[in-house]
Each structure stands twice: as C-alpha cells, then as structure tokens.
Design an enzyme around this catalytic site. Structure first.
Site, PDB file in Angstrom:
ATOM      1  N   ARG A  31      25.152  43.579  37.755  1.00 24.19           N
ATOM      2  CA  ARG A  31      25.139  43.855  39.203  1.00 24.19           C
ATOM      3  C   ARG A  31      23.767  43.568  39.817  1.00 24.19           C
ATOM      4  O   ARG A  31      23.657  43.296  40.995  1.00 24.19           O
ATOM      5  CB  ARG A  31      25.501  45.321  39.484  1.00 24.19           C
ATOM      6  CG  ARG A  31      26.911  45.704  39.112  1.00 24.19           C
ATOM      7  CD  ARG A  31      27.248  47.090  39.670  1.00 24.19           C
ATOM      8  NE  ARG A  31      28.429  47.677  39.054  1.00 24.19           N
ATOM      9  CZ  ARG A  31      29.682  47.449  39.450  1.00 24.19           C
ATOM     10  NH1 ARG A  31      29.922  46.635  40.440  1.00 24.19           N
ATOM     11  NH2 ARG A  31      30.698  48.036  38.835  1.00 24.19           N
TER      12      ARG A  31
ATOM     13  N   ASP B 211      40.115  39.125  46.630  1.00 28.20           N
ATOM     14  CA  ASP B 211      40.682  38.220  45.627  1.00 28.20           C
ATOM     15  C   ASP B 211      42.201  38.157  45.858  1.00 28.20           C
ATOM     16  O   ASP B 211      42.657  37.431  46.727  1.00 28.20           O
ATOM     17  CB  ASP B 211      40.276  38.778  44.259  1.00 28.20           C
ATOM     18  CG  ASP B 211      40.676  37.923  43.085  1.00 28.20           C
ATOM     19  OD1 ASP B 211      40.887  36.722  43.259  1.00 28.20           O
ATOM     20  OD2 ASP B 211      40.783  38.459  41.965  1.00 28.20           O
TER      21      ASP B 211
ATOM     22  N   VAL C 218      33.046  35.546  39.379  1.00 25.05           N
ATOM     23  CA  VAL C 218      31.657  35.546  39.828  1.00 25.05           C
ATOM     24  C   VAL C 218      31.013  36.908  39.592  1.00 25.05           C
ATOM     25  O   VAL C 218      31.704  37.928  39.535  1.00 25.05           O
ATOM     26  CB  VAL C 218      31.534  35.152  41.318  1.00 25.05           C
ATOM     27  CG1 VAL C 218      32.039  33.733  41.538  1.00 25.05           C
ATOM     28  CG2 VAL C 218      32.274  36.128  42.222  1.00 25.05           C
TER      29      VAL C 218
ATOM     30  N   LYS D 296      38.098  34.819  48.044  1.00 21.90           N
ATOM     31  CA  LYS D 296      38.675  33.890  47.051  1.00 21.90           C
ATOM     32  C   LYS D 296      40.132  33.630  47.455  1.00 21.90           C
ATOM     33  O   LYS D 296      41.065  34.170  46.854  1.00 21.90           O
ATOM     34  CB  LYS D 296      38.615  34.557  45.671  1.00 21.90           C
ATOM     35  CG  LYS D 296      38.413  33.627  44.498  1.00 21.90           C
ATOM     36  CD  LYS D 296      38.615  34.375  43.188  1.00 21.90           C
ATOM     37  CE  LYS D 296      37.359  34.932  42.592  1.00 21.90           C
ATOM     38  NZ  LYS D 296      37.607  35.587  41.273  1.00 21.90           N
TER      39      LYS D 296
ATOM     40  N   GLY E 113      30.910  47.388  44.003  1.00 25.58           N
ATOM     41  CA  GLY E 113      30.465  46.008  44.179  1.00 25.58           C
ATOM     42  C   GLY E 113      29.732  45.703  45.472  1.00 25.58           C
ATOM     43  O   GLY E 113      28.910  44.791  45.519  1.00 25.58           O
TER      44      GLY E 113
ATOM     45  N   ASP F  32      29.988  42.988  39.268  1.00 22.80           N
ATOM     46  CA  ASP F  32      29.750  43.210  37.842  1.00 22.80           C
ATOM     47  C   ASP F  32      30.629  42.340  36.959  1.00 22.80           C
ATOM     48  O   ASP F  32      31.614  41.751  37.388  1.00 22.80           O
ATOM     49  CB  ASP F  32      30.047  44.669  37.486  1.00 22.80           C
ATOM     50  CG  ASP F  32      31.553  44.958  37.461  1.00 22.80           C
ATOM     51  OD1 ASP F  32      32.254  44.503  38.386  1.00 22.80           O
ATOM     52  OD2 ASP F  32      32.012  45.612  36.509  1.00 22.80           O
TER      53      ASP F  32
HETATM   54  P1  5GP Z   1      41.683  42.216  44.741  1.00 19.21           P
HETATM   55  O1  5GP Z   1      42.368  43.550  44.845  1.00 19.21           O
HETATM   56  O2  5GP Z   1      41.495  41.547  46.073  1.00 19.21           O
HETATM   57  O3  5GP Z   1      42.357  41.319  43.742  1.00 19.21           O
HETATM   58  O4  5GP Z   1      40.284  42.451  44.098  1.00 19.21           O
HETATM   59  C1  5GP Z   1      39.282  43.099  44.765  1.00 19.21           C
HETATM   60  C2  5GP Z   1      38.244  43.621  43.793  1.00 19.21           C
HETATM   61  O5  5GP Z   1      38.294  42.988  42.513  1.00 19.21           O
HETATM   62  C3  5GP Z   1      36.876  43.329  44.342  1.00 19.21           C
HETATM   63  O6  5GP Z   1      36.439  44.356  45.196  1.00 19.21           O
HETATM   64  C4  5GP Z   1      36.046  43.210  43.072  1.00 19.21           C
HETATM   65  O7  5GP Z   1      35.573  44.467  42.702  1.00 19.21           O
HETATM   66  C5  5GP Z   1      37.009  42.695  42.038  1.00 19.21           C
HETATM   67  N1  5GP Z   1      36.887  41.223  41.854  1.00 19.21           N
HETATM   68  C6  5GP Z   1      37.734  40.255  42.266  1.00 19.21           C
HETATM   69  N2  5GP Z   1      37.301  39.027  41.916  1.00 19.21           N
HETATM   70  C7  5GP Z   1      36.121  39.225  41.282  1.00 19.21           C
HETATM   71  C8  5GP Z   1      35.156  38.331  40.692  1.00 19.21           C
HETATM   72  O8  5GP Z   1      35.254  37.087  40.679  1.00 19.21           O
HETATM   73  N3  5GP Z   1      34.071  38.920  40.134  1.00 19.21           N
HETATM   74  C9  5GP Z   1      33.871  40.269  40.131  1.00 19.21           C
HETATM   75  N4  5GP Z   1      32.774  40.738  39.550  1.00 19.21           N
HETATM   76  N5  5GP Z   1      34.761  41.142  40.678  1.00 19.21           N
HETATM   77  C10 5GP Z   1      35.864  40.618  41.245  1.00 19.21           C
END
Ligand code: 5GP
Length: 187
Positions: free
Chosen positions: A167, A105, A155, A133, A46, A161
């Site tokens: 992407r 996230d 998003v 987020k 990403g 993606d």
């Molecule tokens: P976390 O481990 O913080 O929950 O998520 C991190 C990863 O989840 C990010 O690096 C990303 O690849 C994916 N991710 C989290 N939220 C989104 C989103 O709204 N859209 C997309 N495309 N990927 C997300």
C-alpha cells in the site's frame, strides 16, 4: 528483495498522480460550496492515500468519515459478496455525501454501498474513484469523478494492496503475476 521488484511496470507515476488528483480536486471545488458541507466517505483501506492527497486540495468546507468494506480476501477477483467491516460514525440523512473509492472493478462493492446509503436518505451522493477498470464491470454504477482508466490487470500501490502489503508504494504499479499466482482466486 525490494517491494519494487514485485512490480512488473509502473502504470501511473507519482507525478501523474499528483497532477490528476489536483485536477479532480479542481472539478470538485467547482461543484461544492461551503454551505453544503459534504461528508467525504473514504472506503478503507485502499482509498486512504487518495483521500489524504485529495482532501488537502479541497477548498470547500467538508467532513471526513470512513467505511471499511470487505469483498476480496487475499484473491484478486471479486466474489460479489460484500460485508461492512466498519460503518460510518456519522448520520448521513439530509447530508451531501461523496464516496471516495480507490478502484471500481466489477462494481459490486460500490453498488452495495450506493444501495445501502440510499436507505439512509442522504440529500445527494456522488462518487469519486481514483481508478476505473471498466472492462471487468458486472454491475452498472454511476461515477462522477474518475482519475484514470486502467486495463484488466491487478494493480497495487498508492493505497491499493496485494494481501495487505504494497500500500505504501507511492505510484500505481502492475504486479508481477508470480506474486499472486501462488494464491487461489477468491480465497
Ligand atoms: P469491485 O467490487 O468493484 O469488483 O471491487 C472493488 C474493490 O476491489 C476495490 O475497492 C479494491 O479494494 C479491490 N480491487 C479491485 N481491483 C483491484 C486491483 O487491481 N488491485 C487491488 N489492489 N485491488 C483491487
């Protein structure tokens, strides 16, 4: 049908991305010196586009490396289960590291990377993320540079993606719910 038809609305325009990436680069240029030669670690896939735009605006000497982490499959919600798909080529012991993320996230992915890196004994670790987020956070993670805070919506674009597509969209958009409703969460 164009990819753009799957976007409900534009959250961050190309112009806003350009301006903010330049601001983040300026913040980093004020902190790092040539002598430190930090390693920027791009978290694939990403963050590739953010890294490409950011690195061209950095004025201090630095290296680039890549790490690929999997946590999502085709779902839109994190399971907290994280796997290394591609590890660093570099040794980070005694080095200054900058983790370059697309979005934080729940925080599980970054928390895993930070704990993993700590065992390799780098001199310093900072984190730059294009998007944050915070409403979804489950684990506290330190963020040194943040591009934009985004609402609790899925998003895509500018490297991010949905099911490996979109992407290449040059802005950050909110996906129409109907594009991911057909796929079960956590799949
Ligand atoms: P976390 O481990 O913080 O929950 O998520 C991190 C990863 O989840 C990010 O690096 C990303 O690849 C994916 N991710 C989290 N939220 C989104 C989103 O709204 N859209 C997309 N495309 N990927 C997300």
């Amino acid at each position: 049908m164009s990819m753009h038809d799957d976007v409900a609305r534009i959250l961050v325009s190309e112009e806003a991305l350009r301006v903010r990436v330049a601001e983040i680069a300026a913040e980093m240029n004020a902190i790092y010196t040539d002598a430190e030669v930090p390693i920027l670690v791009c978290i694939l896939k990403g963050a590739f586009m953010f890294l490409a735009d950011l690195t061209r605006q950095l004025t201090f000497r630095h290296e680039i490396d890549f790490m690929e982490i999997s946590s999502y499959g085709h779902g839109t919600s994190s399971t907290g289960v994280v796997r290394i798909l591609l590890d660093l080529a570099s040794t980070i012991e005694g080095r200054n590291v900058v983790i370059v993320e697309d979005i934080v996230d729940t925080g599980h992915t970054l928390d895993y990377i930070l704990r993993n890196f700590a065992t390799r004994q780098p001199t310093s670790v900072r984190v730059v993320t294009l998007l944050n987020k915070p409403s979804r956070r489950e684990v506290e993670v330190p963020l040194d540079f943040v591009g934009f805070e985004v609402p609790n919506e899925f998003v895509l674009g500018y490297g991010l993606d949905f099911a490996e597509q979109y992407r290449n969209i040059p802005y950050i958009g909110i996906a129409k719910p109907e594009i991911y409703q057909a796929i079960p969460e956590g799949d």
